[in-house]
Design an enzyme around this catalytic site. Sequence first.
Site, PDB file in Angstrom:
ATOM      1  N   ARG A 173      18.705  33.744  10.247  1.00 44.41           N
ATOM      2  CA  ARG A 173      18.434  34.018   8.838  1.00 44.41           C
ATOM      3  C   ARG A 173      18.848  32.812   7.993  1.00 44.41           C
ATOM      4  NH1 ARG A 173      20.344  39.217   5.190  1.00 44.41           N
ATOM      5  NH2 ARG A 173      22.453  38.623   5.852  1.00 44.41           N
ATOM      6  N   ASP A 453      30.082  41.714   2.947  1.00 41.12           N
ATOM      7  CA  ASP A 453      29.500  40.388   2.811  1.00 41.12           C
ATOM      8  C   ASP A 453      29.101  40.186   1.361  1.00 41.12           C
ATOM      9  OD1 ASP A 453      27.072  41.677   2.418  1.00 41.12           O
ATOM     10  OD2 ASP A 453      26.167  40.986   4.286  1.00 41.12           O
TER      11      ASP A 453
END
Length: 546
Positions: A173, A453
Amino acid sequence: MTVISTNTDIPRHRVLAKVVGQQRPGFETIFTPDALLFLADLERRFGRSRRNMLEYREDRQERFDYGEFPDFLPETAHIRAGMWEVDPIPPALRDRRVEITGPVDRKMMINALNCGAKMFMADFEDASAPSFDNMIDGQINMYDFARGQLTHTDRAKGKDYKLNDEIATMLVRPRGWHLEEANITVDGRPMSASLCDFGLHIFHNGKLLAEQGRGPFYYLPKLESHKEARLWNDVINFAQTFIGIAHGTVKTTVLIETLPAAFEMDEILYELRSHITGLNCGRWDYIFSYIKCLRNHKGFVLPDRAQVTMDKDFLRAYSLKLIETCHRRRAHAMGGMAAQIPVKGDDAANAAAFAKVRADKEREVLAGHDGTWVAHPGLVPVAMDVFNDHMPGPHQILRKGLAPKITVESMLAPHTGTITEDGIRTNISVGIIYIAAWLSGRGAVPIHNLMEDAATAEISRSQIWQWLRHGVAVKLADGSSAKMSSELFDRIYAEEIEKLEDAMSVSDFRKGHYTEAAEIFKKCATSIDFASFLTLPAYQQLLKYT
């Protein structure tokens, strides 16, 4: 620190990408002259289009602010009504029942690849703090992985790490379109972080992975429109031709983690139909995007984060719409992240965490999802057992069933619930602790038995902003009620800062960047204008430390 020059052998007029960040020994493996020329070519070809897309985002947000609401696009109705499918899914991606995600740290990568999950998403984005060292160390790790050289020695523990014979399939990613890499410039300006991460990875590893049947595979984050997907498709077409692999070799999965993108899922699949295998419910960013897009409208205020669950209201509708859309186009419909992590030393809390994960994964597989995410290797067996029990085949794309009718109204329906003092405290503490860790170089952080996160930090500060903006009623700890105000926020904010200071030494508080983190959080949570991403001001602070 040793500074390495990589530009000495190239004629001056061809030196287009410049590394302005400090380099360490080993970086020369990644910053070869040809790789820098490729990065410059990507930026010059696609950089302007990327900036135009960001301007389009701002224009659309302004329309949302003044009363227009997300909806299916009338100009693309023919795509939604058309009979078409994405290209066939390659063997390496057919069974994705459990995926694990994590940062591009070397030891964590090895552990994730070995943990028994079907897929591992190596995350340059929300799970990694984008210091230059972190980003390029991640590229070195990718380089070694593609060549069968990914090993690690932990000298402090006297332990060696290497890959098992059977490992997860790697997906990468890159960072989102809104981010820039300040340490690499093209024509004097920072280049796109997306193009940097994708470009370095595919340039060095794309052909090798293609020859091995292991890629190159990517997750694409934070898209807000099918036009952004079209831009990614153009980038992929150019890169494939440049490195000499066949059209359609690159495969992507797009995270549907913004509210506008949820109304363009068909169109996103269509634009990337030669290069996409599915969509993913990026639930945490999606909650943030919901607040962000509808922030000016009091009727869409959300309750405490813990009450915003996937089994009802706009989140349930979005999940079901994603499944229906993907399966109609023969693509994977991936479920979302289980943020729980094992709780050491507390059997009851650990059992409760595992039960929540099991229930969440049962909801996903029974709804029709083809796979799911976990954040910790200890949760892989739990999710795997659930999907094995209910999904005997590699996926559920061909499962017969009547898709529920998902309306625009259901996709915008807010969760009902309470806003509490505890919710305010949780948002403040999680936000500050996470940003402090991010500024210290860590992007995936265990807080209160959850793996947090950047997305969850965004929820924390955007909820505070939304509650202040609309002066909502707050249930206080003593049972009374009060209006959310600057005075209430300031009092709780000061108390949470004091708790953090009391929990550590003055030196640890200072070295841990808690003061800077608190300032960033407070500014993003209380400013008149809504900051589009808190990682933008945080990145400017991070650059001061590197």
